[in-house]
Write a protein that holds these residues in place. Structure first.
Motif, PDB file in Angstrom:
ATOM      1  N   CYS A  21      89.135   0.800 130.285  1.00  0.00           N
ATOM      2  CA  CYS A  21      90.408   1.536 130.255  1.00  0.00           C
ATOM      3  C   CYS A  21      90.330   2.800 131.099  1.00  0.00           C
ATOM      4  CB  CYS A  21      90.784   1.876 128.815  1.00  0.00           C
ATOM      5  SG  CYS A  21      91.220   0.444 127.812  1.00  0.00           S
ATOM      6  N   ALA A  22      89.191   3.488 131.045  1.00  0.00           N
ATOM      7  CA  ALA A  22      89.027   4.701 131.845  1.00  0.00           C
ATOM      8  C   ALA A  22      89.084   4.388 133.337  1.00  0.00           C
ATOM      9  CB  ALA A  22      87.707   5.379 131.497  1.00  0.00           C
ATOM     10  N   LEU A  23      88.462   3.286 133.750  1.00  0.00           N
ATOM     11  CA  LEU A  23      88.498   2.897 135.159  1.00  0.00           C
ATOM     12  C   LEU A  23      89.907   2.520 135.601  1.00  0.00           C
ATOM     13  CD1 LEU A  23      85.250   0.795 135.708  1.00  0.00           C
ATOM     14  CD2 LEU A  23      85.916   2.881 136.905  1.00  0.00           C
ATOM     15  N   ALA A  24      90.627   1.769 134.749  1.00  0.00           N
ATOM     16  CA  ALA A  24      91.993   1.365 135.094  1.00  0.00           C
ATOM     17  C   ALA A  24      92.898   2.581 135.252  1.00  0.00           C
ATOM     18  CB  ALA A  24      92.544   0.424 134.032  1.00  0.00           C
ATOM     19  N   LEU A  25      92.688   3.607 134.427  1.00  0.00           N
ATOM     20  CA  LEU A  25      93.496   4.824 134.517  1.00  0.00           C
ATOM     21  C   LEU A  25      93.071   5.696 135.694  1.00  0.00           C
ATOM     22  CD1 LEU A  25      93.695   5.767 130.721  1.00  0.00           C
ATOM     23  CD2 LEU A  25      95.573   4.944 132.162  1.00  0.00           C
ATOM     24  N   THR A  26      91.775   5.747 135.951  1.00  0.00           N
ATOM     25  CA  THR A  26      91.258   6.589 137.033  1.00  0.00           C
ATOM     26  C   THR A  26      91.539   5.985 138.408  1.00  0.00           C
ATOM     27  OG1 THR A  26      89.466   7.300 135.561  1.00  0.00           O
ATOM     28  CG2 THR A  26      89.198   7.765 137.901  1.00  0.00           C
ATOM     29  N   LEU A  27      91.502   4.666 138.491  1.00  0.00           N
ATOM     30  CA  LEU A  27      91.737   3.963 139.761  1.00  0.00           C
ATOM     31  C   LEU A  27      92.972   3.076 139.634  1.00  0.00           C
ATOM     32  CD1 LEU A  27      88.023   2.866 140.391  1.00  0.00           C
ATOM     33  CD2 LEU A  27      89.176   4.892 141.309  1.00  0.00           C
ATOM     34  N   PRO A  28      94.162   3.670 139.526  1.00  0.00           N
ATOM     35  CA  PRO A  28      95.375   2.877 139.274  1.00  0.00           C
ATOM     36  C   PRO A  28      95.724   1.920 140.403  1.00  0.00           C
ATOM     37  CG  PRO A  28      95.941   5.141 139.817  1.00  0.00           C
ATOM     38  CD  PRO A  28      94.461   5.108 139.655  1.00  0.00           C
ATOM     39  N   ASP A  29      95.247   2.189 141.639  1.00  0.00           N
ATOM     40  CA  ASP A  29      95.581   1.331 142.781  1.00  0.00           C
ATOM     41  C   ASP A  29      94.492   0.300 143.065  1.00  0.00           C
ATOM     42  OD1 ASP A  29      97.977   2.715 143.222  1.00  0.00           O
ATOM     43  OD2 ASP A  29      96.944   4.238 144.419  1.00  0.00           O
ATOM     44  N   LEU A  30      93.607   0.095 142.109  1.00  0.00           N
ATOM     45  CA  LEU A  30      92.490  -0.829 142.321  1.00  0.00           C
ATOM     46  C   LEU A  30      92.983  -2.228 142.672  1.00  0.00           C
ATOM     47  CD1 LEU A  30      89.426  -1.141 142.247  1.00  0.00           C
ATOM     48  CD2 LEU A  30      89.590  -1.616 139.788  1.00  0.00           C
ATOM     49  N   TRP A  31      93.980  -2.718 141.933  1.00  0.00           N
ATOM     50  CA  TRP A  31      94.489  -4.068 142.217  1.00  0.00           C
ATOM     51  C   TRP A  31      95.147  -4.139 143.594  1.00  0.00           C
ATOM     52  CZ3 TRP A  31      93.779  -8.865 140.858  1.00  0.00           C
ATOM     53  CH2 TRP A  31      94.712  -9.828 141.246  1.00  0.00           C
ATOM     54  N   ALA A  32      95.819  -3.057 144.009  1.00  0.00           N
ATOM     55  CA  ALA A  32      96.508  -3.055 145.301  1.00  0.00           C
ATOM     56  C   ALA A  32      95.531  -3.187 146.471  1.00  0.00           C
ATOM     57  CB  ALA A  32      97.318  -1.772 145.450  1.00  0.00           C
ATOM     58  N   HIS A  33      94.265  -2.849 146.246  1.00  0.00           N
ATOM     59  CA  HIS A  33      93.271  -2.900 147.316  1.00  0.00           C
ATOM     60  C   HIS A  33      92.469  -4.198 147.314  1.00  0.00           C
ATOM     61  CE1 HIS A  33      93.114   1.801 147.524  1.00  0.00           C
ATOM     62  NE2 HIS A  33      94.287   1.301 147.859  1.00  0.00           N
ATOM     63  N   THR A  34      92.821  -5.143 146.460  1.00  0.00           N
ATOM     64  CA  THR A  34      92.063  -6.399 146.382  1.00  0.00           C
ATOM     65  C   THR A  34      92.436  -7.332 147.527  1.00  0.00           C
ATOM     66  OG1 THR A  34      93.727  -7.420 144.946  1.00  0.00           O
ATOM     67  CG2 THR A  34      91.904  -6.261 143.870  1.00  0.00           C
ATOM     68  N   LEU A  35      91.539  -8.271 147.771  1.00  0.00           N
ATOM     69  CA  LEU A  35      91.816  -9.287 148.793  1.00  0.00           C
ATOM     70  C   LEU A  35      93.018 -10.138 148.408  1.00  0.00           C
ATOM     71  CD1 LEU A  35      88.180 -10.470 149.669  1.00  0.00           C
ATOM     72  CD2 LEU A  35      89.628  -8.848 150.907  1.00  0.00           C
ATOM     73  N   TRP A  36      93.264 -10.272 147.092  1.00  0.00           N
ATOM     74  CA  TRP A  36      94.435 -11.042 146.642  1.00  0.00           C
ATOM     75  C   TRP A  36      95.710 -10.429 147.216  1.00  0.00           C
ATOM     76  CZ3 TRP A  36      93.110 -15.509 144.927  1.00  0.00           C
ATOM     77  CH2 TRP A  36      91.974 -15.681 144.128  1.00  0.00           C
ATOM     78  N   MET A  37      95.839  -9.103 147.113  1.00  0.00           N
ATOM     79  CA  MET A  37      97.054  -8.441 147.592  1.00  0.00           C
ATOM     80  C   MET A  37      97.134  -8.450 149.115  1.00  0.00           C
ATOM     81  SD  MET A  37      98.929  -7.574 145.071  1.00  0.00           S
ATOM     82  CE  MET A  37     100.046  -6.333 145.735  1.00  0.00           C
ATOM     83  N   LYS A  38      95.999  -8.453 149.782  1.00  0.00           N
ATOM     84  CA  LYS A  38      96.004  -8.459 151.243  1.00  0.00           C
ATOM     85  C   LYS A  38      96.487  -9.786 151.816  1.00  0.00           C
ATOM     86  CE  LYS A  38      92.514  -4.860 151.819  1.00  0.00           C
ATOM     87  NZ  LYS A  38      91.177  -4.486 152.332  1.00  0.00           N
ATOM     88  N   THR A  39      96.478 -10.833 151.004  1.00  0.00           N
ATOM     89  CA  THR A  39      97.015 -12.116 151.469  1.00  0.00           C
ATOM     90  C   THR A  39      98.533 -12.072 151.573  1.00  0.00           C
ATOM     91  OG1 THR A  39      97.187 -13.000 149.216  1.00  0.00           O
ATOM     92  CG2 THR A  39      95.110 -13.354 150.388  1.00  0.00           C
ATOM     93  N   GLN A  40      99.150 -11.082 150.883  1.00  0.00           N
ATOM     94  CA  GLN A  40     100.605 -10.902 150.896  1.00  0.00           C
ATOM     95  C   GLN A  40     101.331 -12.174 150.467  1.00  0.00           C
ATOM     96  OE1 GLN A  40     101.669  -9.406 154.779  1.00  0.00           O
ATOM     97  NE2 GLN A  40     100.876  -7.373 154.348  1.00  0.00           N
ATOM     98  N   SER A  41     100.757 -12.872 149.515  1.00  0.00           N
ATOM     99  CA  SER A  41     101.391 -14.079 148.991  1.00  0.00           C
ATOM    100  C   SER A  41     101.991 -13.788 147.624  1.00  0.00           C
ATOM    101  CB  SER A  41     100.368 -15.212 148.873  1.00  0.00           C
ATOM    102  OG  SER A  41      99.386 -14.892 147.905  1.00  0.00           O
ATOM    103  N   GLY A  42     102.926 -14.625 147.233  1.00  0.00           N
ATOM    104  CA  GLY A  42     103.554 -14.452 145.924  1.00  0.00           C
ATOM    105  C   GLY A  42     102.562 -14.631 144.789  1.00  0.00           C
ATOM    106  N   LEU A  43     101.494 -15.389 145.047  1.00  0.00           N
ATOM    107  CA  LEU A  43     100.494 -15.625 144.010  1.00  0.00           C
ATOM    108  C   LEU A  43      99.875 -14.328 143.531  1.00  0.00           C
ATOM    109  CD1 LEU A  43      98.664 -17.572 142.385  1.00  0.00           C
ATOM    110  CD2 LEU A  43      97.139 -17.630 144.372  1.00  0.00           C
TER     111      LEU A  43
END
Length: 261
Positions: free
Chosen positions: A104-126
């Motif tokens: 929980c501390a990491l999720a709050l401290t690094l709120p943009d963590l998911w935005a920097h994943t390779l998943w988001m870089k694919t720019q797909s709806g998935l």
């Protein structure tokens, strides 16, 4: 994005501790001096590292920080766990609380963590809906699988009063199934079905007999049942709370409030 990062981190933890960890591995990394436990701890850390790399692939500074923080804290918590004193339930809950606090501390401290994943870089709806799927799976594992360990630890002091006979591990299987049903009923907006589940189990489990031994057996079953139901209900609503902050995946039956960006 906090909810998305939290869903991925929680799923990696729950899968690593309650799905891809055998009873034998758990025993080896918790008994004996640290030097003897190191190989089992290393294998356990390897599983968590692989899960993090698959579910939260973020090859940047934030991703590296989260990766190292999760693995280092997990190793330290598991290494110190044998030093904890108290009942099996207290030790188990203290261990898990420490892991969850770090997550929980990491999720709050690094709120943009998911935005920097390779998943988001694919720019797909998935990538948009993956965290919702992660939250659903994490909720199911928390409710069904982790719930079995919590109820087992709670009932351990009462084990000598456990009903004898029946199928091997039949009670554990019943518990898994009832928690899974409660999870599905609540997420599909049908919590009233839990009442019918309680009634059906009561009819099937209890016989019209007397005597102190039978009364003790009945009390053992009642305590386990209420604890199992309570855990499942609480976890299902916690899952709904997390899902409310994630994009809906288009299943009309799910009783999840509409996501507002």
């Amino acid at each position: 994005m906090i909810a998305a990062s939290l869903a991925a981190l929680l799923l990696a933890h729950l899968l690593g501790d309650f799905v891809f960890q055998s009873t034998k591995m758990a025993e080896k990394k918790a008994s004996g001096p640290l030097a003897r436990r190191l190989p089992a701890l290393a294998r356990h850390m390897g599983v968590h590292a692989l899960l993090l790399a698959l579910l939260l692939p973020a090859p940047d500074a934030q991703g590296a920080l989260a990766f190292v923080a999760i693995l280092a804290s997990h190793f330290l918590i598991d290494a110190l766990k044998p030093r904890l004193r108290g009942t099996a339930l207290r030790v188990f809950l203290a261990d898990q609380a420490a892991h969850w606090l770090v997550i929980c501390a990491l999720a709050l401290t690094l709120p943009d963590l998911w935005a920097h994943t390779l998943w988001m870089k694919t720019q797909s709806g998935l990538a948009t809906y993956l965290p919702t799927v992660f939250a659903l799976v994490a909720g199911a594992v928390l409710t069904v699988r982790m719930g079995g360990f919590v109820i087992g630890a709670l009932m351990q002091p009462l084990a000598e009063r456990a009903p004898q006979g029946g199928l091997p591990k039949g009670g554990q299987l019943i518990g898994l199934l009832e928690r899974a049903l409660i999870f599905v009923l609540i997420l599909t907006g049908q919590p009233q079905g839990i009442g019918f589940l309680i009634a059906a189990k009561s009819i099937l489990r209890f016989e019209a007999k007397g005597g102190p031994d039978h009364n003790a057996a009945n009390e053992y079953v009642i305590i386990g049942t209420l604890a199992s139901f309570g855990w499942a209900i609480a976890c299902a609503y916690l899952t709904l709370g997390l899902l409310a902050h994630l994009p809906p995946i288009g299943i009309p039956a799910l009783g999840i409030p509409q996501h507002s960006p």
